[in-house]
Design an enzyme around this catalytic site. Structure first.
Site, PDB file in Angstrom:
ATOM      1  N   HIS A 187       0.814  -1.228   0.000  1.00 46.11           N
ATOM      2  CA  HIS A 187       0.000   0.000   0.000  1.00 46.11           C
ATOM      3  C   HIS A 187       0.840   1.268   0.000  1.00 46.11           C
ATOM      4  O   HIS A 187       0.294   2.368  -0.149  1.00 46.11           O
ATOM      5  CB  HIS A 187      -1.036  -0.023   1.136  1.00 46.11           C
ATOM      6  CG  HIS A 187      -0.561   0.403   2.476  1.00 46.11           C
ATOM      7  ND1 HIS A 187      -0.277  -0.488   3.486  1.00 46.11           N
ATOM      8  CD2 HIS A 187      -0.329   1.624   2.992  1.00 46.11           C
ATOM      9  CE1 HIS A 187       0.096   0.193   4.566  1.00 46.11           C
ATOM     10  NE2 HIS A 187       0.076   1.478   4.295  1.00 46.11           N
TER      11      HIS A 187
ATOM     12  N   SER B 213       4.157   2.386   8.009  1.00 40.07           N
ATOM     13  CA  SER B 213       3.804   1.300   7.097  1.00 40.07           C
ATOM     14  C   SER B 213       4.990   0.832   6.291  1.00 40.07           C
ATOM     15  O   SER B 213       5.838   1.631   5.879  1.00 40.07           O
ATOM     16  CB  SER B 213       2.751   1.773   6.104  1.00 40.07           C
ATOM     17  OG  SER B 213       1.504   1.688   6.701  1.00 40.07           O
TER      18      SER B 213
ATOM     19  N   ASP C 166      -0.523  -7.466   1.648  1.00 39.21           N
ATOM     20  CA  ASP C 166       0.049  -6.110   1.637  1.00 39.21           C
ATOM     21  C   ASP C 166       1.578  -6.184   1.720  1.00 39.21           C
ATOM     22  O   ASP C 166       2.179  -5.854   2.733  1.00 39.21           O
ATOM     23  CB  ASP C 166      -0.553  -5.313   2.805  1.00 39.21           C
ATOM     24  CG  ASP C 166      -0.242  -3.828   2.734  1.00 39.21           C
ATOM     25  OD1 ASP C 166       0.360  -3.393   1.735  1.00 39.21           O
ATOM     26  OD2 ASP C 166      -0.619  -3.111   3.689  1.00 39.21           O
TER      27      ASP C 166
END
Ligand code: ARG
Length: 375
Positions: free
Chosen positions: A60, A219, A121
């Site tokens: 992502h 992230s 992801d």
């Protein structure tokens, strides 16, 4: 424009202080800790070095504002290695140029066509030139599932609080590090329902009371378990938070991480020299599980000592002795906490070890002994 996609949207009750409630760490301790920055050198995702030429991150990190995978911005990004700071970069930071970006073929962030926007992801970024920093080991696909309560380490330059607008605010210029504990699949599904797939693992601050978490900008960075004197990456920061709680640092809603062991085949297919280990491979033999594993990070005069939890322990005793004399040995009762940090004067040098105890006295075994030095 690349946006860190947020699955989490509500006003927090309190400002939670990512990494939420972290302490500073250094790439001298975590040499594989790197980050993605855009063409203006703005940090936007964490990542980890897994070979001389490959970096592991979240898929992502390459999704645009229209929920589409968009590799154009990614191609203009840089990989920053060997920098404790995101801004300004450390003077000896190394900049890696992005070659190919490989997104997991099953990752689909488009709500119009996707069953699960957060599944798979994971992404790999190839550097155009080899670097010489130590890569991190990865949890093998054949490793047993991590038990709930397993101590983990999270780190990044992401936001350190959640603001009124529900977004993470105040990204950190310095690398921050914190502990979380693995949350069982059942407990995680209680919060997120069938949004949780076998490609995810969850972790929260279940043991420590204090709320630690990853947040926006973290992230793609690693979640790790320490094993002997090594760190093994077990997760990739992916998402967290529910519609009724804060985006990050919600004691009710664990952080969700892409599972490195579940996705090991994808990594191995592209990175032939990635190093996969099971936790037993590195913990060195006898009756492991009973003995805590100690690790130390030093950043300037700030020292952080942490150790893994031992089943059945009610507390921990920290032993230290001057280095190199080894005597006298002193002991400090840490109670149930799993870390201690503070400033020490420059020139301090100690041997440090930790031992667990329970109600009946001491559990067998001293941890690894580490030397702590403040320059
Ligand atoms: N999606 C975020 C990012 O892009 C990471 C969020 C992690 N959230 C959490 N509550 N652990 O940086």
């Amino acid at each position: 424009m690349i946006e860190a996609k947020e699955a989490d949207q509500q006003v927090p009750e309190d400002n939670v202080s990512a990494i939420i409630n972290g302490s500073s760490g250094s790439v001298s301790t975590y040499p594989w800790m790197v980050f993605l920055a855009d063409a203006f050198e703005e940090q936007y995702c964490g990542a980890s070095l897994i070979s001389e030429t490959w970096v592991l991150t979240a898929a992502h990190c390459f999704v645009n504002g229209d929920d589409q995978i968009d590799l154009e911005e990614g191609a203009e990004s840089i990989i920053v290695l060997n920098s404790d700071t995101a801004s300004p970069l450390a003077s000896d930071a190394e900049i890696g140029q992005v070659g190919q970006i490989v997104i997991h073929p099953s990752y689909n962030p488009d709500p119009a066509t996707s069953d699960n926007l957060d599944d798979f992801d994971i992404a790999l970024v190839e550097l155009t030139a080899a670097v010489s920093f130590q890569p991190v080991q990865l949890l093998s696909g054949s490793a047993p599932a991590l038990a709930g309560g397993t101590e983990t380490l999270i780190m990044g330059w992401g936001t350190t609080a959640v603001g009124e607008d529900n977004q993470g605010i105040d990204p950190s210029d310095d690398l921050l590090v914190a502990n979380q504990q693995i949350v069982s699949v059942a407990d995680c599904e209680n919060i997120y329902g069938d949004g949780i797939t076998e490609n995810m693992i969850c972790a929260g601050a279940v043991e420590e009371g204090g709320t630690t978490d990853t947040c926006q900008g973290d992230s793609g960075g690693p979640m790790l378990v320490s094993s002997g004197s090594n760190y093994v990456q077990v997760g990739i920061v992916s998402f967290g938070g529910t519609e009724t709680g804060p985006a990050c640092g919600d004691p009710e809603a664990p952080g969700v991480y892409a599972s490195v062991s579940a996705l090991a085949d994808f990594i191995a297919e592209h990175v032939s020299d990635a190093q996969f280990v099971t936790l037993d491979d590195t913990s060195g033999g006898d009756d492991s599980g009973d003995v805590p594993v100690l690790s130390i990070s030093v950043d300037g005069s700030l020292v952080n000592i942490q150790w893994t939890a031992v089943a059945g322990a009610t507390g921990y005793t920290l032993y230290y002795a001057p280095y190199p004399d080894q005597e006298p040995i002193s002991a400090l009762d840490m109670g149930p906490q799993l870390s201690i940090s503070g400033e020490l004067p420059s020139g301090s040098a100690f041997y440090v070890a930790i031992e667990a105890y329970d109600g009946n006295g001491s559990l067998p075994g001293l941890s690894n002994v580490e030397v702590l030095m403040v320059q």
